[in-house]
Structure formats: C-alpha cells, structure tokens
Design a protein around this motif. Sequence first.
Motif, short mmCIF file in Angstrom:
data_model
loop_
_atom_site.label_atom_id
_atom_site.label_comp_id
_atom_site.label_asym_id
_atom_site.label_seq_id
_atom_site.Cartn_x
_atom_site.Cartn_y
_atom_site.Cartn_z
N ILE A 23 -2.85 9.28 -29.69
CA ILE A 23 -2.43 7.73 -29.37
C ILE A 23 -3.28 7.06 -28.62
CG2 ILE A 23 -0.51 6.38 -28.10
CD1 ILE A 23 1.33 8.54 -29.19
N ARG A 24 -3.86 7.62 -27.48
CA ARG A 24 -4.58 7.07 -26.61
C ARG A 24 -5.91 6.56 -27.49
NH1 ARG A 24 -2.67 10.53 -22.18
NH2 ARG A 24 -1.20 8.88 -20.94
N SER A 25 -6.42 7.68 -28.21
CA SER A 25 -7.63 7.18 -28.95
C SER A 25 -7.53 6.14 -29.92
CB SER A 25 -8.13 8.34 -29.91
OG SER A 25 -8.98 8.23 -30.91
N VAL A 26 -6.41 5.82 -30.55
CA VAL A 26 -6.00 4.87 -31.41
C VAL A 26 -6.05 3.39 -30.60
CG1 VAL A 26 -4.29 3.88 -33.24
CG2 VAL A 26 -5.05 6.27 -33.35
N LEU A 27 -5.41 3.72 -29.63
CA LEU A 27 -5.34 2.47 -28.85
C LEU A 27 -6.67 1.84 -28.28
CD1 LEU A 27 -2.07 3.35 -26.53
CD2 LEU A 27 -2.14 1.69 -28.48
N ILE A 28 -7.42 2.73 -27.84
CA ILE A 28 -8.89 2.38 -27.53
C ILE A 28 -9.48 2.01 -28.59
CG2 ILE A 28 -11.06 3.38 -26.90
CD1 ILE A 28 -9.30 5.19 -24.96
N GLU A 29 -9.50 2.35 -29.90
CA GLU A 29 -10.27 1.97 -31.16
C GLU A 29 -9.63 0.70 -31.30
OE1 GLU A 29 -9.52 2.68 -35.91
OE2 GLU A 29 -8.64 4.11 -34.75
N MET A 30 -8.35 0.22 -31.25
CA MET A 30 -7.77 -0.99 -31.65
C MET A 30 -7.99 -2.08 -30.54
SD MET A 30 -6.53 -0.56 -34.51
CE MET A 30 -5.88 0.57 -35.77
N GLY A 31 -8.55 -1.54 -29.38
CA GLY A 31 -8.76 -2.52 -28.37
C GLY A 31 -7.65 -3.15 -27.66
N VAL A 32 -6.70 -2.18 -27.75
CA VAL A 32 -5.50 -2.42 -27.07
C VAL A 32 -5.56 -2.54 -25.45
CG1 VAL A 32 -2.91 -1.74 -26.78
CG2 VAL A 32 -4.08 -1.85 -28.98
N LYS A 34 -5.27 -1.40 -21.61
CA LYS A 34 -4.68 -0.17 -21.06
C LYS A 34 -3.38 -0.46 -20.18
CE LYS A 34 -8.75 2.38 -21.54
NZ LYS A 34 -9.97 3.15 -20.70
N VAL A 35 -3.19 -1.60 -19.92
CA VAL A 35 -2.06 -2.01 -19.17
C VAL A 35 -1.06 -2.80 -19.91
CG1 VAL A 35 -3.23 -1.76 -16.85
CG2 VAL A 35 -3.14 -3.94 -18.06
N GLY A 36 0.41 -2.44 -19.47
CA GLY A 36 1.37 -3.30 -20.10
C GLY A 36 1.62 -2.94 -21.88
N THR A 37 1.08 -1.71 -22.12
CA THR A 37 1.25 -1.02 -23.37
C THR A 37 1.56 0.40 -23.44
OG1 THR A 37 -1.21 -0.32 -23.48
CG2 THR A 37 -0.72 -2.47 -24.33
N ALA A 38 1.63 1.19 -24.55
CA ALA A 38 1.96 2.50 -24.57
C ALA A 38 0.83 3.32 -23.61
CB ALA A 38 2.03 2.95 -25.94
N TYR A 39 -0.38 2.64 -23.69
CA TYR A 39 -1.42 3.57 -23.24
C TYR A 39 -1.12 4.10 -21.78
CZ TYR A 39 -6.16 5.01 -21.98
OH TYR A 39 -7.16 5.79 -21.75
N GLU A 40 -0.29 3.12 -21.06
CA GLU A 40 -0.24 3.83 -19.57
C GLU A 40 1.13 4.47 -19.31
OE1 GLU A 40 -0.14 0.51 -16.70
OE2 GLU A 40 1.35 -0.53 -17.69
N ASP A 41 2.06 4.78 -20.36
CA ASP A 41 3.55 5.28 -20.36
C ASP A 41 3.00 6.67 -19.95
OD1 ASP A 41 4.38 2.96 -21.28
OD2 ASP A 41 4.89 3.66 -23.52
N VAL A 42 3.93 7.05 -18.88
CA VAL A 42 3.91 8.49 -18.31
C VAL A 42 4.48 9.34 -19.28
CG1 VAL A 42 3.79 8.02 -15.92
CG2 VAL A 42 5.99 8.23 -17.05
N SER A 43 5.41 8.86 -20.32
CA SER A 43 5.90 9.58 -21.22
C SER A 43 4.75 10.29 -22.28
CB SER A 43 6.92 8.91 -22.15
OG SER A 43 6.39 8.01 -22.80
N LEU A 44 3.76 9.62 -22.35
CA LEU A 44 2.65 10.17 -23.48
C LEU A 44 2.38 11.45 -23.16
CD1 LEU A 44 -0.05 7.27 -24.16
CD2 LEU A 44 1.88 8.12 -25.60
N ASP A 45 2.31 11.85 -21.99
CA ASP A 45 1.95 13.50 -21.65
C ASP A 45 3.04 14.34 -21.58
OD1 ASP A 45 -0.83 12.85 -21.18
OD2 ASP A 45 -0.06 11.48 -19.28
N CYS A 46 4.33 13.79 -22.08
CA CYS A 46 5.40 14.78 -21.91
C CYS A 46 6.38 14.48 -23.13
CB CYS A 46 6.02 15.01 -20.71
SG CYS A 46 6.70 13.23 -19.93
N MET A 47 5.89 14.10 -24.54
CA MET A 47 6.59 13.62 -25.53
C MET A 47 7.80 14.56 -25.99
SD MET A 47 5.26 10.58 -26.40
CE MET A 47 5.26 10.12 -27.99
N PHE A 91 -1.59 6.06 -35.96
CA PHE A 91 -2.10 7.25 -36.73
C PHE A 91 -3.71 7.13 -36.63
CE2 PHE A 91 1.22 6.94 -40.56
CZ PHE A 91 2.12 7.17 -39.63
N MET A 92 -4.27 8.39 -36.63
CA MET A 92 -5.57 8.52 -36.64
C MET A 92 -6.35 8.02 -37.67
SD MET A 92 -6.51 9.87 -33.61
CE MET A 92 -8.21 10.49 -33.74
#
Length: 163
Positions: A23-32, A34-47, A91-92
């Motif tokens: 998810i973080r890779s796709v967000l970086i690829e899309m230029g999203v 890092k704040v105010g998006t899923a990138y910083e959600d703590v839940s990403l590391d414990c889905m 998706f990758m």
Amino acid sequence: MGKDTIVIREIEQKDNPKIAKAIRSVLIEMGVPKVGTAYEDVSLDCMTETYSHPKTRYFVLAQNEEILGGAGIAPLEHYEGNVCELQKMYFMPEARGKGLGTKMMNACLEFAKSAGFESCYLETMPYMDDARKLYKKVGFEFLEKPLGNTGHYSCTVWMLKTF
C-alpha cells in the motif's frame, strides 16, 4: 491452481508487513500525500487485527507468498447510519489491467451486503482515474461532500453506492 495464479482471499497474520509495504509503495508511486491519507494510518501495520471486528473484512490479492494488493470493508467512522466504507484498495502495477479490480470490488461489496450494510462509501484522489472508472462501473456515484470523518482530509473525491 497454478503457481502464478493470483487469488483473492481474506488477510492472514503473515500478510501484515507485506500489505503495508504494498500500500505504501502504491501511494508513493501515485504521488499521494503522506499526511491526511491512508499512508499515515497506524492500521497499515496491523491490518489483520484492524479487520478482525464484526462487520469488517480485508481481502488480499495473493500470488504464492507475495501480496500484490488488497481492499477492505468496515463501518464508516463518525457517521450515523448503516454505511460501510471501502478502505485501502490498492494494487501493485503487476496486478493492474487484469480484471482483478472488478473481482475485488465484487468480493468487498458482497461482504458488505451480507454484513447488512445499506450503502458503501469511499474516498479517493482526483487524479486516480482508473480507480474512479472502476468505482463508477460498479455503481458508485459522486458526492459533493464527505460523509463521516475518516481523517483522510487530503482525499477530495467522495463516492457512494447504495445497495
């Protein structure tokens, strides 16, 4: 099932670091942002833990031991009403353009209906054209303002599908 087959299945504990990285890779690829998006959600590391509650489910795209993406359903936070949210659908590159987005949407929406939700909400970015096309194709309609409060203030496109 061949060794190169991509399957949609429920997330497992072993998938946590892989889906977070994807998810973080796709967000970086899309230029999203890092704040105010899923990138910083703590839940990403414990889905797995995040989606272990009633009326929640997270699906991954798995190819052998590799995780190529995923999407989830959970009740819409800070909203009164029987509405779920489509969450963290990314998706990758190697999983795109193969019809997997439609299959993933169907899995998520079928779960949402079976969980008793009346509609499904999502937030996305204005430049994610392919995602918006997919959402429209499965019946999502644009909203003029957000519902609830997801904390994703950088996402400025809001959509809703009623079942």
